[in-house]
Design a protein around this motif. Structure first.
Motif, PDB file in Angstrom:
ATOM      1  N   VAL A  80      -4.807 -57.379 -17.458  1.00 27.70           N
ATOM      2  CA  VAL A  80      -5.786 -56.514 -18.108  1.00 27.70           C
ATOM      3  C   VAL A  80      -5.806 -56.847 -19.594  1.00 27.70           C
ATOM      4  N   ASN A  81      -6.951 -57.298 -20.082  1.00 28.49           N
ATOM      5  CA  ASN A  81      -7.072 -57.675 -21.488  1.00 28.49           C
ATOM      6  C   ASN A  81      -7.732 -56.562 -22.271  1.00 28.49           C
ATOM      7  N   MET A  82      -7.051 -56.088 -23.332  1.00 25.66           N
ATOM      8  CA  MET A  82      -7.592 -55.024 -24.184  1.00 25.66           C
ATOM      9  C   MET A  82      -7.350 -55.323 -25.659  1.00 25.66           C
ATOM     10  N   VAL A  83      -7.299 -56.593 -26.005  1.00 24.83           N
ATOM     11  CA  VAL A  83      -6.985 -57.006 -27.374  1.00 24.83           C
ATOM     12  C   VAL A  83      -8.178 -56.800 -28.302  1.00 24.83           C
ATOM     13  N   GLN A  84      -7.916 -56.328 -29.500  1.00 26.77           N
ATOM     14  CA  GLN A  84      -8.918 -56.294 -30.567  1.00 26.77           C
ATOM     15  C   GLN A  84      -8.421 -57.225 -31.669  1.00 26.77           C
ATOM     16  N   VAL A  85      -8.938 -58.424 -31.688  1.00 31.54           N
ATOM     17  CA  VAL A  85      -8.480 -59.422 -32.651  1.00 31.54           C
ATOM     18  C   VAL A  85      -8.925 -59.017 -34.059  1.00 31.54           C
ATOM     19  N   GLY A  86      -7.969 -58.920 -34.947  1.00 33.76           N
ATOM     20  CA  GLY A  86      -8.261 -58.553 -36.331  1.00 33.76           C
ATOM     21  C   GLY A  86      -8.083 -57.086 -36.635  1.00 33.76           C
ATOM     22  N   GLY A  87      -8.021 -56.248 -35.593  1.00 36.15           N
ATOM     23  CA  GLY A  87      -7.750 -54.834 -35.774  1.00 36.15           C
ATOM     24  C   GLY A  87      -8.755 -54.130 -36.671  1.00 36.15           C
ATOM     25  N   PHE A 117     -19.505 -61.612 -34.686  1.00 34.03           N
ATOM     26  CA  PHE A 117     -18.278 -62.056 -35.350  1.00 34.03           C
ATOM     27  C   PHE A 117     -17.028 -61.567 -34.629  1.00 34.03           C
ATOM     28  N   ARG A 118     -17.108 -60.425 -33.968  1.00 36.60           N
ATOM     29  CA  ARG A 118     -15.973 -60.005 -33.145  1.00 36.60           C
ATOM     30  C   ARG A 118     -15.776 -60.990 -31.991  1.00 36.60           C
ATOM     31  N   ALA A 119     -16.866 -61.448 -31.399  1.00 42.57           N
ATOM     32  CA  ALA A 119     -16.766 -62.435 -30.322  1.00 42.57           C
ATOM     33  C   ALA A 119     -16.132 -63.727 -30.820  1.00 42.57           C
ATOM     34  N   LEU A 120     -16.597 -64.216 -31.960  1.00 46.93           N
ATOM     35  CA  LEU A 120     -16.078 -65.479 -32.488  1.00 46.93           C
ATOM     36  C   LEU A 120     -14.589 -65.384 -32.805  1.00 46.93           C
ATOM     37  N   ARG A 121     -14.129 -64.198 -33.209  1.00 39.74           N
ATOM     38  CA  ARG A 121     -12.694 -64.012 -33.441  1.00 39.74           C
ATOM     39  C   ARG A 121     -11.907 -63.966 -32.124  1.00 39.74           C
ATOM     40  N   THR A 122     -12.563 -63.524 -31.064  1.00 38.53           N
ATOM     41  CA  THR A 122     -11.864 -63.303 -29.800  1.00 38.53           C
ATOM     42  C   THR A 122     -11.816 -64.548 -28.935  1.00 38.53           C
ATOM     43  N   PHE A 123     -12.782 -65.439 -29.070  1.00 40.48           N
ATOM     44  CA  PHE A 123     -12.847 -66.616 -28.198  1.00 40.48           C
ATOM     45  C   PHE A 123     -11.567 -67.449 -28.194  1.00 40.48           C
ATOM     46  N   TYR A 145     -11.445 -55.720 -20.838  1.00 41.70           N
ATOM     47  CA  TYR A 145     -12.015 -54.540 -21.480  1.00 41.70           C
ATOM     48  C   TYR A 145     -12.504 -54.844 -22.897  1.00 41.70           C
ATOM     49  N   THR A 146     -12.096 -55.950 -23.455  1.00 46.04           N
ATOM     50  CA  THR A 146     -12.360 -56.235 -24.860  1.00 46.04           C
ATOM     51  C   THR A 146     -13.839 -56.496 -25.108  1.00 46.04           C
ATOM     52  N   ASN A 147     -14.386 -55.835 -26.124  1.00 43.69           N
ATOM     53  CA  ASN A 147     -15.767 -56.083 -26.543  1.00 43.69           C
ATOM     54  C   ASN A 147     -15.818 -57.208 -27.567  1.00 43.69           C
ATOM     55  N   PRO A 148     -16.972 -57.885 -27.660  1.00 46.29           N
ATOM     56  CA  PRO A 148     -18.214 -57.653 -26.944  1.00 46.29           C
ATOM     57  C   PRO A 148     -18.137 -58.171 -25.507  1.00 46.29           C
TER      58      PRO A 148
END
Length: 440
Positions: A80-87, A117-123, A145-148
């Protein structure tokens, strides 16, 4: 088959919700729950949370905590992925920098400037996780679960097409719950289905005893003029189907609302609202840490509020129980009037075999038109990271309804360049950032 891994388990409140739901399912076997986070302090709070829940709910749970992701996912059955990169710091940048340029967002985590930009940080994180799973747990189900949501699941499909990845979001469920409460009809016994794009799906079926509940909703809206000051009600009036995300969220997926002061006032919107929500989340984490340190019980949600899909997926996989949820998956004949290969949100059947998406035919034509815009932004963002073409990021924002209705192309170019600089430490190297983008 009982090794469950939470990636980003330091999201301690969400971890608490998921573990509580799992432990309240009496027919589940004893689970091996592996908690992973790169922040040791948050990871310890997550571990303490899971151990306390096991004691209080009287259910055995084998809990371990790992700061090393590869050790965590080795042999996993469900991740289960729920990371928010950059917080919260990156969230603040995503909202405050565009605001200085005159662009209003409310949440900024799904599409538009903040979502891109949230996507680009998460990829980069998703690529590394996919690589680890391909090597160490190739049959695992990855529940994201992580957006976007749309962009992240699309990225996984592009870089790891064999991965069993599914995106989960509770927005369809809570839309049905809230609408039933609004019209005074119990949710139990109600049939509902939605399809489209995550956070902009369309409730195409909402019935009780074979009769549509939409006439009741129209009557309720007509009886209360204040309801007409909600974004979702306005979307429903113009499109004809109710959208499945909050009014605050929905306002930034269209060009109708945030560009205009009068519309912001009329629809009672609060630009940059997510900053307050994020600060509340941090406060909740701090309160949980203090409670554990002092030996106090954590607050648990009511059993009736168990709406998250991941525990249901895990339960179905382990017990064979059949049920239906909504899931975000690659469109392979599922929605006829949305692009094939894009990521769509549709009903999905659960069983011991896994997650089986349901083909829905076509979504409402006007809704599909707006969905295609969101999917264009997502596609261009994915391709930008794959190819290293910064102009695709800029061009994606020219397509975004809220951004392009507020700023000129030149202004959007300047804003994008400023965010490339502000987020450089977390962006993939393909786009001039400093985070290695290792493809599986």
């Amino acid at each position: 088959m009982s090794r469950i891994v939470f990636i980003g388990a330091g999201s301690a409140v969400f971890t608490r919700q998921l573990v509580t739901d799992l432990l309240r399912m009496p027919d589940l076997p004893v689970l091996d729950l592996v908690l992973h986070d790169v922040d040791p302090d948050r990871l310890e709070v997550a571990r303490g949370t899971a151990e306390q829940l096991s004691r209080r709910l009287g259910r055995e749970l084998r809990v371990s905590a790992e700061t090393d992701r590869r050790r965590a996912v080795d042999g996993a059955d469900v991740v289960v992925n729920m990371v928010q990169v950059g917080g919260i710091a990156s969230t603040r940048t995503d909202l405050e920098v565009p605001a200085r340029h005159g662009l209003r967002q409310t949440i900024g985590d799904t599409t538009g400037v903040g979502g891109v930009f949230r996507a680009l940080r998460t990829f980069p994180l998703l690529s590394g996780l996919a690589r680890d799973l391909a090597e160490l747990a190739p049959e695992a189900w990855l529940l994201n679960y992580t957006n976007p949501m749309t962009m992240n699941v699309w990225w996984l499909a592009a870089v790891a097409p064999r991965l069993r990845a599914v995106g989960l979001c509770h927005s369809v469920h809570w839309t049905a719950v809230d609408l039933c409460a609004l019209v005074g009809v119990p949710l139990e016994g109600t049939t509902y289905r939605a399809a489209g794009v995550n956070h902009q799906s369309w409730l195409y079926q909402w019935e009780r005893d074979g009769a549509s509940l939409y006439p009741l909703l129209r009557e309720r809206i007509a009886a209360d003029p204040e309801l007409e000051r909600r974004v979702r009600v306005e979307v429903f009036r113009r499109i004809g189907y109710y959208p499945t995300e909050t009014s605050e969220h929905s306002s930034e997926y269209l060009s109708w609302f945030l560009r205009d002061d009068a519309q912001v006032e009329r629809f009672r919107l609060r630009p940059s609202e997510y900053l307050g929500i994020s600060e509340d989340n941090v406060a909740e984490y701090e309160a949980a840490r203090a409670a554990l340190a002092e030996g106090r019980d954590l607050e648990l949600h009511d059993a009736d509020d168990a709406a998250e899909y991941a525990p249901q997926v895990i339960h179905s996989l382990l017990t064979g129980t059949e049920r239906e949820i909504h899931a975000n998956v690659v469109n392979r004949g599922l929605v006829e009037n949305l692009p094939q290969g894009a990521v769509v949100e549709v009903p999905a059947r659960l069983s011991g075999a896994g997650v089986e998406p349901v083909a829905v035919g076509s979504v409402p034509l006007a809704g599909a038109a707006h969905n295609r815009t969101q999917l264009s932004v997502a596609e261009m963002t994915v391709q930008a990271a794959l190819t290293g073409d910064r102009d695709l990021v800029r061009q994606a924002l020219l397509v975004d309804p809220n951004a392009s209705s507020t700023l000129t192309p030149a202004q959007l170019w300047d804003l994008t360049d400023e965010l490339f600089t502000a987020h450089a430490d977390l962006l993939p190297t393909t786009l001039g950032g400093r985070t290695e983008l290792v493809l599986p």
